[in-house]
Design a protein around this motif. Structure first.
Motif, PDB file in Angstrom:
ATOM      1  N   GLN A   1       0.916  -1.165  -0.102  1.00  0.00           N
ATOM      2  CA  GLN A   1      -0.014   0.056   0.025  1.00  0.00           C
ATOM      3  C   GLN A   1       0.928   1.070   0.011  1.00  0.00           C
TER       4      GLN A   1
ATOM      5  N   PHE B   1       0.519   5.709  -0.857  1.00  0.00           N
ATOM      6  CA  PHE B   1      -0.082   6.851  -1.558  1.00  0.00           C
ATOM      7  C   PHE B   1       0.811   7.351  -2.664  1.00  0.00           C
TER       8      PHE B   1
ATOM      9  N   SER C   1       4.335   2.384   2.423  1.00  0.00           N
ATOM     10  CA  SER C   1       3.620   3.404   3.446  1.00  0.00           C
ATOM     11  C   SER C   1       3.767   2.692   5.071  1.00  0.00           C
TER      12      SER C   1
ATOM     13  N   ARG D   1      -1.566  11.511   4.752  1.00  0.00           N
ATOM     14  CA  ARG D   1      -2.466  10.664   3.911  1.00  0.00           C
ATOM     15  C   ARG D   1      -2.739   9.298   4.618  1.00  0.00           C
TER      16      ARG D   1
ATOM     17  N   LYS E   1      -5.454   5.789   4.966  1.00  0.00           N
ATOM     18  CA  LYS E   1      -6.682   4.887   4.599  1.00  0.00           C
ATOM     19  C   LYS E   1      -6.716   3.892   5.542  1.00  0.00           C
TER      20      LYS E   1
ATOM     21  N   GLU F   1      -9.751   4.514   0.586  1.00  0.00           N
ATOM     22  CA  GLU F   1      -9.162   4.824  -0.248  1.00  0.00           C
ATOM     23  C   GLU F   1      -8.329   6.005   0.461  1.00  0.00           C
ATOM     24  N   TRP F   2      -7.022   6.427  -0.034  1.00  0.00           N
ATOM     25  CA  TRP F   2      -6.169   7.328   0.475  1.00  0.00           C
ATOM     26  C   TRP F   2      -6.920   8.759   0.387  1.00  0.00           C
TER      27      TRP F   2
ATOM     28  N   GLN G   1      -6.643  12.848   2.418  1.00  0.00           N
ATOM     29  CA  GLN G   1      -5.743  13.654   3.363  1.00  0.00           C
ATOM     30  C   GLN G   1      -6.425  14.352   4.665  1.00  0.00           C
TER      31      GLN G   1
ATOM     32  N   TYR H   1      -3.289   2.976   7.443  1.00  0.00           N
ATOM     33  CA  TYR H   1      -2.234   3.018   6.749  1.00  0.00           C
ATOM     34  C   TYR H   1      -1.728   4.559   6.639  1.00  0.00           C
TER      35      TYR H   1
ATOM     36  N   ASP I   1       0.842   7.708   4.940  1.00  0.00           N
ATOM     37  CA  ASP I   1       1.798   7.734   4.078  1.00  0.00           C
ATOM     38  C   ASP I   1       1.987   9.565   3.956  1.00  0.00           C
TER      39      ASP I   1
END
Length: 217
Positions: free
Chosen positions: A48, A50, A55, A87, A89, A130-131, A133, A162, A164
């Protein structure tokens, strides 16, 4: 605003992947400290990302424990402001974790801790699959006695996330602040055009123009 480069490994690209861990036996994450314990799994994940190839996976199988990560310490900004953008998720939108975005330091020798919650919580933004911010803005950092600031992530109880692309800014302004400042500038321009120079001078000598002259211009 320009990113404040105080993190040595903001995208977790320097950590060992699964294949590298098997080959070398090392699971260190350069630039970051992490919790350890039964049910806590904090590691670089190359499945995974971004951006880049990796990440950070934060997983906690225990409801009564906290899985935490901290950056290396850095000096506090001279602006009295800091913003952390990241970021994030999740892997299950129906089971929201209680994840904190945090700033931690020492204030006159005592723990200084500020946070915003993502996921579980009445007014918390949900963690998506999903990623996306997220931001922790702080505009009232103590100007004296503060030291050893760290960016942190705290998974309070069970769940997974996760992480990143961690970004730190010392001159981040929220949209409401920008809007109010533009309104004040427009009013000062109007007063100047009307010959009301004393009112213009009062604005120029005010807090925000002085702040911008000191830290931006």
């Amino acid at each position: 605003p320009e990113r404040w480069e105080v993190l040595s490994n903001p995208g977790f690209e320097n950590g060992a992947s699964r294949d590298e861990k098997r080959a070398t036996g090392s699971s260190a994450i350069p630039g970051w400290l992490r919790a350890a314990g039964e049910g806590i799994d904090i590691a670089v994940d190359d499945s995974q990302a971004f951006e880049g190839r990796q990440s950070l996976r934060l997983k906690n199988r225990q409801d009564g424990a906290a899985a935490w990560v901290r950056s290396e310490p850095f000096d506090p900004p001279d602006t009295g402001r800091i913003a952390v953008l990241v970021r994030l998720k999740g892997n299950n939108s129906r089971r929201q974790p209680n994840l904190r975005l945090a700033i931690e330091g020492r204030l006159h020798g005592q723990v200084y801790y500020r946070f915003a919650t993502v996921g579980a919580g009445k007014d918390s933004p949900p963690l998506k699959t999903e990623w996306a911010q997220y931001i922790l803005p702080i505009d009232d950092l103590p100007m004296e006695g503060l030291s050893d600031l760290r960016v942190g992530f705290d998974l309070m109880g069970g769940g997974a996330a996760y992480i990143d692309d961690v970004q730190v800014y010392k001159l981040w302004f929220l949209e409401d602040e920008r809007r109010e400042l533009l309104k004040s500038i427009a009013m000062a321009d109007f007063q100047r055009d009307k010959g009301k120079l004393a009112e213009c001078q009062q604005f120029v000598d005010g807090y925000w123009p002085q702040f911008l002259r000191e830290h931006v211009l």
